[in-house]
Design an enzyme around this catalytic site. Structure first.
Site, mmCIF file in Angstrom:
data_model
loop_
_atom_site.group_PDB
_atom_site.id
_atom_site.type_symbol
_atom_site.label_atom_id
_atom_site.label_comp_id
_atom_site.label_asym_id
_atom_site.label_seq_id
_atom_site.Cartn_x
_atom_site.Cartn_y
_atom_site.Cartn_z
ATOM 1 N N GLY A 223 25.326 -24.077 4.841
ATOM 2 C CA GLY A 223 23.930 -24.039 5.282
ATOM 3 C C GLY A 223 23.854 -23.917 6.785
ATOM 4 O O GLY A 223 24.829 -23.524 7.435
ATOM 5 N N ASN A 224 22.717 -24.237 7.352
ATOM 6 C CA ASN A 224 22.586 -24.215 8.814
ATOM 7 C C ASN A 224 21.547 -25.241 9.235
ATOM 8 O O ASN A 224 20.949 -25.910 8.396
ATOM 9 C CB ASN A 224 22.251 -22.804 9.307
ATOM 10 C CG ASN A 224 20.979 -22.275 8.673
ATOM 11 O OD1 ASN A 224 19.900 -22.802 8.900
ATOM 12 N ND2 ASN A 224 21.112 -21.243 7.843
ATOM 13 N N TYR A 225 21.331 -25.345 10.531
ATOM 14 C CA TYR A 225 20.493 -26.426 11.062
ATOM 15 C C TYR A 225 18.981 -26.159 11.023
ATOM 16 O O TYR A 225 18.209 -26.958 11.514
ATOM 17 C CB TYR A 225 20.873 -26.701 12.519
ATOM 18 C CG TYR A 225 22.263 -27.255 12.697
ATOM 19 C CD1 TYR A 225 22.621 -28.452 12.103
ATOM 20 C CD2 TYR A 225 23.206 -26.576 13.456
ATOM 21 C CE1 TYR A 225 23.900 -28.968 12.267
ATOM 22 C CE2 TYR A 225 24.484 -27.088 13.628
ATOM 23 C CZ TYR A 225 24.825 -28.287 13.027
ATOM 24 O OH TYR A 225 26.075 -28.796 13.189
ATOM 25 N N SER A 226 18.566 -25.050 10.465
ATOM 26 C CA SER A 226 17.128 -24.742 10.481
ATOM 27 C C SER A 226 16.329 -25.846 9.781
ATOM 28 O O SER A 226 16.714 -26.328 8.715
ATOM 29 C CB SER A 226 16.887 -23.410 9.768
ATOM 30 O OG SER A 226 15.508 -23.226 9.581
ATOM 31 N N ALA A 291 16.212 -18.901 8.276
ATOM 32 C CA ALA A 291 17.589 -18.698 8.751
ATOM 33 C C ALA A 291 18.439 -18.539 7.496
ATOM 34 O O ALA A 291 19.010 -19.504 6.975
ATOM 35 C CB ALA A 291 18.042 -19.892 9.572
#
Ligand code: CTP
Length: 415
Positions: A223-226, A291
């Protein structure tokens, strides 16, 4: 004699609020003295203001001052002590075009969130038919207490607009978040509320927001930090401007409540694409703020991958669909597509390339080199590039205001 600049500002805006009925709620906090300035700004701008003050509010500011400035008796009790006349909270709630509570103490916020109508102000709030905004003010420990955080979240979900407190020196002389926003800023929010154009009425908008999670096994993902804040702010902006919004959200921890917003929650990129495809053809505007994970694991393990016996491990990834590009390929005449580009190097070049390759009309460029313009912050600093070669640079500002700048750009080409 010189006047503070905000008084001059309000005089320049004389009449801008004429005909507007505003209930100004004042509660018992030190910041109540600033409500006098707010009241003066509202009255100068032509609004008819009815002050409703809590019993403890009167400990901080006298009803005489407020009545003199508003030109109306201040309401505090359910009954007038002198005449026995009943003050109708229902009538007040119907009369008001807007209710502003400034300052809003932790106690009043708690009562509002839980429907504890033991004073005239909270009772009026429960009867208010129109928009309500509150400007919290309290000490930093109270502000960060889980109870206050929970109550503010509840109010937000109930549709109350929260005018975030600023950081600075507090009444306790401690420094932190909890200062009531300055009266001039609150006044600006009031003006913005009444000026809000309904310029997207009848338009359909689809927005992607947040990250996508690409599962590796039942407990792990890529995943990512969005956090989705930017996309949610855009959804709210569009909805307030009259659009019918479909908000396709990846896994995020934020809520939205607006009758014009239909939220579809998805997990991964393919689910996000499928959701967008169901509505894209009918949409006038699409904003791709998610994102999206560019890659996903080639295979998914149904059972948890165990580490015993595995010293190093390779995870093979395959490309995810590009949602913006997919919709760009089937773009209808007149449809406006907006993408984002979060860059660290060759920012402009990369953003322009993305706009061309994905057939977008606008690309909103974020630079990770700008402080405060990153995942998870409440602020953003953007440059809007358009397919016609135009470029607009904006200052660092609250994501809500950034959303307005983006939608203003879209509306300028719709017109
Ligand atoms: N986007 C998308 N689907 C993807 C990847 C990106 O819809 N699979 C959208 C984003 O929502 C954004 C725009 O495309 O509006 C640009 O995304 P970004 O991640 O900056 O660019 P990429 O095309 O993924 O290129 P790179 O990550 O290599 O910079």
């Amino acid at each position: 004699m010189s006047f503070p600049c905000y008084i001059l500002k309000a005089e320049n805006k004389m009449g801008i609020l004429s005909g507007k009925h505003i209930v100004l709620g004042i509660t018992g906090g030190i910041a109540a003295y600033k409500s006098v300035t707010l009241l003066r700004l509202l009255v100068k701008a032509g609004a008819e203001v009815q002050v409703v003050i809590t019993p403890s509010g009167k400990e901080f500011i006298t009803p005489v001052t407020l009545a003199a400035l508003s030109g109306k008796p201040v309401v505090s009790e359910f009954f007038s002590a002198n005449t026995g006349e009943w003050h109708s909270h229902v009538d007040l709630g119907l009369w008001a075009d807007l209710m502003v509570i400034a300052p809003a103490t932790a106690s009043t916020i708690g009562k509002m969130a839980n429907g504890i109508a033991d004073n005239m102000l909270v009772t009026t709030y429960l009867s208010a038919k129109e928009h309500v905004m509150i400007a919290p003010a309290m000490d930093l420990d109270m502000m960060s207490h889980p109870s206050t955080v929970r109550n503010l979240k509840t109010l937000k979900e109930d549709g109350v607009e929260i005018i975030e407190s600023a950081s600075g020196e507090l009444a306790s002389h401690l420094v932190g978040k909890g200062r009531m926003e300055e009266p001039e800023r609150i006044f600006d929010r009031v003006v913005a509320f009444f000026n809000k154009k309904k310029d997207l009425t009848g338009k359909k908008v689809v927005i992607t927001a947040g990250p996508t999670y690409e599962k590796i096994d039942p407990v792990r993902f890529i995943g990512n930090y969005s956090t989705g804040k930017m996309g949610f702010a855009i959804a709210e902006e569009c909805a307030e401007r009259g659009a019918d919004v479909v908000l396709v959200a990846g896994p995020v921890n934020i809520t939205v409540s607006h009758p014009n917003i239909q939220r579809i929650d998805v997990g991964n990129a393919r689910e996000m694409l499928a959701a967008v495809e169901t509505v894209a053809a009918k949409s006038d505007i699409a904003v791709f703020s998610a994102a999206v994970a560019d890659y996903r694991p080639q295979s998914y393990s149904d059972s948890k991958i165990k580490r015993e016996g595995i010293d190093d491990m390779e995870l093979r990834l395959i490309k995810n669909p590009d949602i913006a590009a997919a919709i760009g390929k089937i773009k209808k005449a007149g449809q406006i597509l907006v993408g984002f580009a979060l860059e660290t190097d060759n920012e402009r070049e990369n953003a322009l390339r993305k706009m061309r390759n994905k057939n977008l009309d606008f690309v909103v460029l974020n630079s990770l080199n700008d402080k405060g313009a990153c995942f998870g912050t409440d602020t953003n600093k953007i440059t809007i590039l358009d397919a016609g070669g135009g470029e607009r640079n904006f200052e660092l500002k609250d994501k809500r205001l950034v959303a307005k700048d983006i939608i203003d750009a879209v509306v300028s080409v719709l017109e």
